[in-house]
Design a protein around this motif. Sequence first.
Motif, mmCIF file in Angstrom:
data_model
loop_
_atom_site.group_PDB
_atom_site.id
_atom_site.type_symbol
_atom_site.label_atom_id
_atom_site.label_comp_id
_atom_site.label_asym_id
_atom_site.label_seq_id
_atom_site.Cartn_x
_atom_site.Cartn_y
_atom_site.Cartn_z
ATOM 1 N N ARG A 218 0.829 -1.205 0.000
ATOM 2 C CA ARG A 218 0.000 0.000 0.000
ATOM 3 C C ARG A 218 0.861 1.252 0.000
ATOM 4 N NH1 ARG A 218 -3.048 0.268 5.895
ATOM 5 N NH2 ARG A 218 -1.202 0.330 7.226
ATOM 6 N N THR A 220 2.232 2.452 -2.645
ATOM 7 C CA THR A 220 3.276 2.380 -3.672
ATOM 8 C C THR A 220 2.666 1.944 -5.002
ATOM 9 O OG1 THR A 220 3.817 0.051 -3.253
ATOM 10 C CG2 THR A 220 4.965 1.695 -1.926
ATOM 11 N N GLY A 221 3.425 2.119 -6.069
ATOM 12 C CA GLY A 221 3.004 1.678 -7.388
ATOM 13 C C GLY A 221 3.681 0.370 -7.760
ATOM 14 N N THR A 222 2.948 -0.519 -8.417
ATOM 15 C CA THR A 222 3.470 -1.824 -8.819
ATOM 16 C C THR A 222 3.090 -2.091 -10.271
ATOM 17 O OG1 THR A 222 3.152 -2.659 -6.575
ATOM 18 C CG2 THR A 222 3.503 -4.296 -8.296
ATOM 19 N N SER A 223 4.032 -2.599 -11.047
ATOM 20 C CA SER A 223 3.741 -2.961 -12.436
ATOM 21 C C SER A 223 2.839 -4.187 -12.459
ATOM 22 C CB SER A 223 5.038 -3.250 -13.196
ATOM 23 O OG SER A 223 5.811 -2.077 -13.313
ATOM 24 N N LEU A 255 -8.496 1.633 -9.743
ATOM 25 C CA LEU A 255 -7.071 1.772 -10.033
ATOM 26 C C LEU A 255 -6.819 2.329 -11.430
ATOM 27 C CD1 LEU A 255 -5.703 -1.537 -8.445
ATOM 28 C CD2 LEU A 255 -5.999 0.703 -7.397
ATOM 29 N N VAL A 267 0.792 0.463 -14.292
ATOM 30 C CA VAL A 267 1.253 0.658 -12.919
ATOM 31 C C VAL A 267 0.018 0.881 -12.056
ATOM 32 C CG1 VAL A 267 2.551 2.124 -11.343
ATOM 33 C CG2 VAL A 267 3.489 1.577 -13.594
ATOM 34 N N ASN A 269 -1.538 1.727 -8.332
ATOM 35 C CA ASN A 269 -1.168 2.412 -7.093
ATOM 36 C C ASN A 269 -2.189 2.081 -6.009
ATOM 37 O OD1 ASN A 269 1.179 4.336 -7.850
ATOM 38 N ND2 ASN A 269 -0.323 4.641 -9.483
#
Length: 354
Positions: A218, A220-223, A255, A267, A269
């Motif tokens: 949580r 943060t950004g994730t691919s 998202l 990405v 978030n």
Amino acid sequence: MMAPSPAAAEDKNHPSYWEGIGYGTCVKVEAPGTPYTLDAAPAGSAWSMLVVKAGSESSTNDPHAEYPNPVPGSYYHPSGKAISHIIKCSRGGSSGSTTTSTTAPDGCGTYTPRQLSANKASVEPGDSVTITGVAGGNDTLTFTIGGTGIATVTLGTVQTAPNGTFSFTAIIPDAYPAGSYKITVRSTTCPRTGTLTIVTQSVDRSGCGSGNPLTLVRGTGTSWKLITGTPPFNQAKSVTLTLTQRATGGVSYALGTGAWPSTGTRVVNVPANAPLDRYYLIQSGSQQGNNKPRTESCPIRVVDPPPPATTSIVPPATQPVVAAAAGGLLLLALRRRRIQGGLDAHRGSTSRRR
């Protein structure tokens, strides 16, 4: 002295029962307080048994807690209830001697973490389960999970309340396949353990796609690689990603909605205030060929970011220090040049006199 009645001799609530099975001289103390504080044994003797009872004498729901070879200190009933009476027994010995046990550490007696229960009979990998029970007062308990063919994992620790009760919420590791596993509760005060069995369910992760994480952090950004799926999504149509909490009435987070990216990756978030829980990451769009609504859902878990690593940083030299060092080297070089020039002049004058 009058002999105890046969009934008293068979009743654990009477000192005569414990004297009859060899624990020496026993006395009973009514309403001794909770916790009960055991004092030093009479001079020339050692404690051989401490019996702690809670509830009424006729109650079978609150059995006697037995502590062989106890040492002075505080004692609770494992149920957490107020102590109704205690019986303490001592045996004679040489003056100043103490009794120790190689099978039960000092003060442990028959103590083990007990009355263990879980709020769920079965869980998914990555799911949480809350374990409650009773142990020693102010004890530290360590929880591990393990099973046949899979590594044992430490789930965490908890401090018990003064009356010995505890509640601990554990996360079942994501890597655990469906099966039956044992959670072990270990006391750090005494080398004793209690166990309970937990069953993990299989989880359908077909909607997750290959290479996507099973946890999102949580804040943060994730691919996230979009799922092509079978039947496939229409990549010419808009696609939406939604994060939905799996709990009944859980929250949802949008998202993003937009065209299918050429890379096939977005990405995502996770909001920093999203509850730490289990979610579905849902991909919604249209089916290729007929444009019917199409969805895929991936069960994941939202976690907190790991704590920052601590490193020792040596501050760089400041500019004045560097300048001073450079200036010192320059002065040293000039001095050497002057000295060399003086030597050369001296050699020249000597040569001319010859």
